[in-house]
Scaffold this motif. Structure first.
Motif, PDB file in Angstrom:
ATOM      1  N   GLY A  47      -0.737   3.074 -12.629  1.00 55.97           N
ATOM      2  CA  GLY A  47      -0.877   2.348 -11.380  1.00 55.97           C
ATOM      3  C   GLY A  47      -0.954   3.225 -10.142  1.00 55.97           C
ATOM      4  N   THR A  48      -1.014   4.541 -10.295  1.00 56.60           N
ATOM      5  CA  THR A  48      -1.082   5.418  -9.134  1.00 56.60           C
ATOM      6  C   THR A  48      -2.525   5.542  -8.675  1.00 56.60           C
ATOM      7  N   ASP A  49      -2.794   5.164  -7.450  1.00 55.33           N
ATOM      8  CA  ASP A  49      -4.131   5.277  -6.889  1.00 55.33           C
ATOM      9  C   ASP A  49      -4.289   6.677  -6.312  1.00 55.33           C
ATOM     10  N   PRO A  50      -5.335   7.409  -6.676  1.00 54.13           N
ATOM     11  CA  PRO A  50      -5.499   8.768  -6.144  1.00 54.13           C
ATOM     12  C   PRO A  50      -5.586   8.822  -4.631  1.00 54.13           C
ATOM     13  N   ARG A  51      -5.988   7.731  -4.017  1.00 51.92           N
ATOM     14  CA  ARG A  51      -6.076   7.707  -2.558  1.00 51.92           C
ATOM     15  C   ARG A  51      -4.690   7.775  -1.912  1.00 51.92           C
ATOM     16  N   THR A  52      -3.673   7.312  -2.623  1.00 53.59           N
ATOM     17  CA  THR A  52      -2.310   7.423  -2.097  1.00 53.59           C
ATOM     18  C   THR A  52      -1.938   8.888  -1.938  1.00 53.59           C
ATOM     19  N   GLY A  53      -2.306   9.709  -2.900  1.00 58.34           N
ATOM     20  CA  GLY A  53      -2.062  11.143  -2.794  1.00 58.34           C
ATOM     21  C   GLY A  53      -2.813  11.754  -1.628  1.00 58.34           C
ATOM     22  N   ILE A  54      -4.042  11.278  -1.383  1.00 58.65           N
ATOM     23  CA  ILE A  54      -4.815  11.774  -0.238  1.00 58.65           C
ATOM     24  C   ILE A  54      -4.085  11.468   1.062  1.00 58.65           C
ATOM     25  N   LEU A  55      -3.534  10.263   1.158  1.00 59.53           N
ATOM     26  CA  LEU A  55      -2.817   9.885   2.376  1.00 59.53           C
ATOM     27  C   LEU A  55      -1.560  10.729   2.569  1.00 59.53           C
ATOM     28  N   ARG A  56      -0.843  10.985   1.486  1.00 59.20           N
ATOM     29  CA  ARG A  56       0.345  11.836   1.589  1.00 59.20           C
ATOM     30  C   ARG A  56      -0.039  13.242   2.052  1.00 59.20           C
ATOM     31  N   ARG A  57      -1.074  13.804   1.439  1.00 64.12           N
ATOM     32  CA  ARG A  57      -1.493  15.163   1.803  1.00 64.12           C
ATOM     33  C   ARG A  57      -2.026  15.215   3.224  1.00 64.12           C
ATOM     34  N   THR A  58      -2.702  14.155   3.627  1.00 61.17           N
ATOM     35  CA  THR A  58      -3.214  14.081   4.995  1.00 61.17           C
ATOM     36  C   THR A  58      -2.074  14.084   5.996  1.00 61.17           C
ATOM     37  N   GLN A  59      -1.062  13.273   5.739  1.00 59.01           N
ATOM     38  CA  GLN A  59       0.093  13.217   6.640  1.00 59.01           C
ATOM     39  C   GLN A  59       0.758  14.591   6.756  1.00 59.01           C
ATOM     40  N   LYS A  60       0.953  15.232   5.633  1.00 60.57           N
ATOM     41  CA  LYS A  60       1.602  16.544   5.624  1.00 60.57           C
ATOM     42  C   LYS A  60       0.772  17.570   6.392  1.00 60.57           C
ATOM     43  N   ALA A  61      -0.543  17.553   6.184  1.00 59.90           N
ATOM     44  CA  ALA A  61      -1.426  18.523   6.842  1.00 59.90           C
ATOM     45  C   ALA A  61      -1.481  18.290   8.350  1.00 59.90           C
ATOM     46  N   LEU A  62      -1.497  17.033   8.757  1.00 55.98           N
ATOM     47  CA  LEU A  62      -1.572  16.729  10.187  1.00 55.98           C
ATOM     48  C   LEU A  62      -0.272  17.091  10.898  1.00 55.98           C
ATOM     49  N   ILE A  63       0.852  16.858  10.260  1.00 53.57           N
ATOM     50  CA  ILE A  63       2.129  17.261  10.862  1.00 53.57           C
ATOM     51  C   ILE A  63       2.198  18.773  10.980  1.00 53.57           C
ATOM     52  N   ALA A  64       1.706  19.471   9.959  1.00 47.81           N
ATOM     53  CA  ALA A  64       1.707  20.932  10.008  1.00 47.81           C
ATOM     54  C   ALA A  64       0.843  21.445  11.155  1.00 47.81           C
ATOM     55  N   ARG A  65      -0.272  20.770  11.429  1.00 52.57           N
ATOM     56  CA  ARG A  65      -1.178  21.214  12.488  1.00 52.57           C
ATOM     57  C   ARG A  65      -0.734  20.768  13.873  1.00 52.57           C
ATOM     58  N   PHE A  66      -0.366  19.497  14.003  1.00 50.02           N
ATOM     59  CA  PHE A  66      -0.101  18.929  15.327  1.00 50.02           C
ATOM     60  C   PHE A  66       1.380  18.775  15.655  1.00 50.02           C
ATOM     61  N   GLY A  67       2.260  18.902  14.655  1.00 52.68           N
ATOM     62  CA  GLY A  67       3.668  18.626  14.885  1.00 52.68           C
ATOM     63  C   GLY A  67       3.950  17.140  14.746  1.00 52.68           C
ATOM     64  N   ARG A  68       5.218  16.790  14.847  1.00 52.28           N
ATOM     65  CA  ARG A  68       5.605  15.389  14.705  1.00 52.28           C
ATOM     66  C   ARG A  68       5.219  14.596  15.955  1.00 52.28           C
ATOM     67  N   ILE A  69       4.772  13.378  15.736  1.00 51.59           N
ATOM     68  CA  ILE A  69       4.505  12.441  16.835  1.00 51.59           C
ATOM     69  C   ILE A  69       5.308  11.182  16.524  1.00 51.59           C
ATOM     70  N   VAL A  70       6.535  11.159  16.988  1.00 52.44           N
ATOM     71  CA  VAL A  70       7.456  10.078  16.652  1.00 52.44           C
ATOM     72  C   VAL A  70       7.768   9.265  17.905  1.00 52.44           C
ATOM     73  N   ARG A  71       7.630   7.968  17.799  1.00 48.23           N
ATOM     74  CA  ARG A  71       7.929   7.072  18.922  1.00 48.23           C
ATOM     75  C   ARG A  71       9.433   6.796  18.928  1.00 48.23           C
ATOM     76  N   PRO A  72      10.175   7.286  19.926  1.00 51.46           N
ATOM     77  CA  PRO A  72      11.622   7.050  19.951  1.00 51.46           C
ATOM     78  C   PRO A  72      11.927   5.563  20.069  1.00 51.46           C
ATOM     79  N   PRO A  73      13.043   5.130  19.505  1.00 54.40           N
ATOM     80  CA  PRO A  73      13.401   3.701  19.577  1.00 54.40           C
ATOM     81  C   PRO A  73      13.409   3.156  20.999  1.00 54.40           C
ATOM     82  N   ASP A  74      13.842   3.973  21.961  1.00 52.71           N
ATOM     83  CA  ASP A  74      13.918   3.470  23.331  1.00 52.71           C
ATOM     84  C   ASP A  74      12.544   3.388  24.006  1.00 52.71           C
ATOM     85  N   LYS A  75      11.503   3.871  23.323  1.00 51.97           N
ATOM     86  CA  LYS A  75      10.138   3.779  23.852  1.00 51.97           C
ATOM     87  C   LYS A  75       9.370   2.604  23.240  1.00 51.97           C
TER      88      LYS A  75
END
Length: 241
Positions: A15-43
């Motif tokens: 049941g593992t869709d290969p696209r799920t792995g693409i999304l995980r790798r994409t997230q990791k690569a983008l954080i490595a390049r751009f850093g975290r972009i986290v919306r604080p709770p108070d925002k």
């Protein structure tokens, strides 16, 4: 290997869709390049604020829509009061928007519809609905489509698992081969939600959207994608073509 161990390994792969792995790798690569972009709770804004922001925000930069939304609430004091303002007056106050006359018409119609159904501009009743039901209710409002309904659920204080998809996000997913070519926002949403990593929280989905938006602005541009140096090129059908 013991039979039991082998059985467990096979079960994990089912049941593992290969696209799920693409999304995980994409997230990791983008954080490595751009850093975290986290919306604080108070925002996180109220659902009503996010609704208005989305209704007036077509093809307009986020900062401009932020200023317009804040300006309306500051000047008139409540969304109910904004709903009573004429379209002409609203248009005068929405000059930051790309299409101020359209934004004014949609906003007035949307707010009046919410008031008619809820007795005021109050979306608290949606907290008692599951996310799909809440989004369907929102999409019946004038000027509200999938991007806005998902935004109300995910980017507001509701903090629900719903992926916000703008033009950058949709274009990148198409070019990467994760969703069908030419899929519109609703079809992109429907294709993505079942394959998102199960461990992702609502905040992770919010960050994924913001990271893809930055990628679209800097590399995966509408007319001339800059594939050289793109942090997700190794997982992209277009980049590897």
């Amino acid at each position: 290997m013991r039979a039991g161990s082998q059985h467990t390994a096979v079960q994990l792969d089912l049941g593992t869709d290969p696209r799920t792995g693409i999304l995980r790798r994409t997230q990791k690569a983008l954080i490595a390049r751009f850093g975290r972009i986290v919306r604080p709770p108070d925002k996180r804004r109220s659902p009503e604020w996010v609704l208005v922001h989305g209704v007036i925000g077509a093809q307009t930069k986020t900062a401009a829509s932020n200023a317009s939304t804040d300006g309306l609430l500051t000047e008139f004091g409540s969304w109910e009061a904004v709903a009573e303002v004429s379209e002409g007056e609203l248009e005068d106050r929405l000059q930051r928007q790309s299409f101020p006359s359209v934004a004014a018409k949609r906003l007035k119609a949307c707010l009046q519809t919410v008031i008619a159904e809820c007795g005021g501009v109050d979306l608290r009743h949606l907290s008692n609905c599951d996310t799909e039901e809440a989004m369907a209710w929102l999409e019946r409002l004038p000027g509200v489509a999938r991007k806005n309904s998902a935004g109300v659920m995910n980017a507001s204080t509701f903090d629900r698992k719903a992926m916000v998809i703008d033009g950058h996000h949709r274009r990148i997913m198409q070019r990467m081969g994760v969703v069908p070519a030419k899929a519109d926002t609703a079809k992109t949403y429907d294709a993505l939600m079942p394959i998102l990593p199960t461990e992702w929280s609502a905040a992770d989905m919010d960050e994924h959207h913001l990271l893809l938006k930055k990628l679209g602005q800097m590399f995966c541009r509408p007319r001339a994608a800059q594939c050289d140096g793109c942090p997700v090129r190794d997982n992209c059908q277009t980049g590897l073509a």
